[in-house]
Design a protein around this motif. Structure first.
Motif, PDB file in Angstrom:
ATOM      1  N   GLU A  95       0.829  -1.212   0.000  1.00 58.84           N
ATOM      2  CA  GLU A  95       0.000   0.000   0.000  1.00 58.84           C
ATOM      3  C   GLU A  95       0.858   1.254   0.000  1.00 58.84           C
ATOM      4  OE1 GLU A  95      -3.258   0.259  -0.610  1.00 58.84           O
ATOM      5  OE2 GLU A  95      -3.069  -1.913  -0.907  1.00 58.84           O
ATOM      6  N   ILE A  96       1.952   1.234   0.732  1.00 61.28           N
ATOM      7  CA  ILE A  96       2.850   2.399   0.761  1.00 61.28           C
ATOM      8  C   ILE A  96       3.422   2.642  -0.630  1.00 61.28           C
ATOM      9  CG2 ILE A  96       5.031   3.264   1.688  1.00 61.28           C
ATOM     10  CD1 ILE A  96       4.259   1.617   4.281  1.00 61.28           C
ATOM     11  N   PHE A  97       3.887   1.579  -1.274  1.00 60.97           N
ATOM     12  CA  PHE A  97       4.428   1.743  -2.628  1.00 60.97           C
ATOM     13  C   PHE A  97       3.341   2.163  -3.610  1.00 60.97           C
ATOM     14  CE2 PHE A  97       8.037  -1.119  -1.292  1.00 60.97           C
ATOM     15  CZ  PHE A  97       9.029  -0.178  -1.500  1.00 60.97           C
ATOM     16  N   LYS A  98       2.173   1.568  -3.521  1.00 60.74           N
ATOM     17  CA  LYS A  98       1.084   1.893  -4.442  1.00 60.74           C
ATOM     18  C   LYS A  98       0.600   3.329  -4.276  1.00 60.74           C
ATOM     19  CE  LYS A  98      -0.610  -2.808  -5.105  1.00 60.74           C
ATOM     20  NZ  LYS A  98      -1.698  -3.762  -4.835  1.00 60.74           N
ATOM     21  N   ASP A  99       0.679   3.858  -3.044  1.00 60.51           N
ATOM     22  CA  ASP A  99       0.272   5.240  -2.779  1.00 60.51           C
ATOM     23  C   ASP A  99       1.311   6.241  -3.277  1.00 60.51           C
ATOM     24  OD1 ASP A  99      -2.104   4.418  -1.650  1.00 60.51           O
ATOM     25  OD2 ASP A  99      -1.396   4.609   0.420  1.00 60.51           O
TER      26      ASP A  99
END
Length: 107
Positions: free
Chosen positions: A48-52
Motif C-alpha cells: 500500500e505504501i508503494f502503491k500510494d
C-alpha cells in the motif's frame, strides 16, 4: 548469498532470496536480490505504501531503498567475483514488485 544478506542487511519482517547466473563475458556471478515479507500482513502494508507513491515518507520503505543501495555498492567490494544486478521488493512471487535499484549499465 541469502544467509549473508539475511545476516548483514537485516530488514525487520523480511527475508531475502536470490537468483544467480554466471556471466560469460565477465566471469562474475550475477545476482538478482529479492526482498520478501515474512508474513502476508506486512506485505500488504508495504504494498500500500508503494502503491500510494509515498515510499520515502515511511521509515520501513525508505530503509529498504537505503539498504538496497548498500547491497549493490558494498557486496562487490567484499567479493569482486560477484555483481548485483538489481534489488527488488516482491510482496509475493509473481504478485507485486517494486524495483528498488538496478545496475542499468551492466545489466
Amino acid at each position: 548469498m541469502e544467509n549473508y544478506l539475511n545476516t548483514h542487511y537485516v530488514i525487520e519482517n523480511t527475508h531475502y532470496i536470490t537468483d544467480s547466473w554466471k556471466s560469460e563475458n565477465t566471469g562474475k556471478i550475477n545476482y538478482t536480490v529479492k526482498i520478501l515479507p515474512n508474513n502476508k500482513e506486512f506485505g500488504q502494508e508495504i504494498n500500500e505504501i508503494f502503491k500510494d507513491g509515498i515510499p520515502y515518507e515511511d521509515v520501513r520503505t525508505a530503509a529498504m531503498f537505503e539498504i538496497a543501495e548498500r547491497i549493490m555498492n558494498e557486496l562487490p567490494e567484499v567479493n569482486d567475483t560477484i555483481h548485483i544486478d538489481s534489488v527488488t521488493w516482491v510482496s509475493n512471487i509473481n504478485e507485486f514488485q517494486v524495483m528498488l535499484i538496478q545496475d542499468y549499465e551492466n545489466s
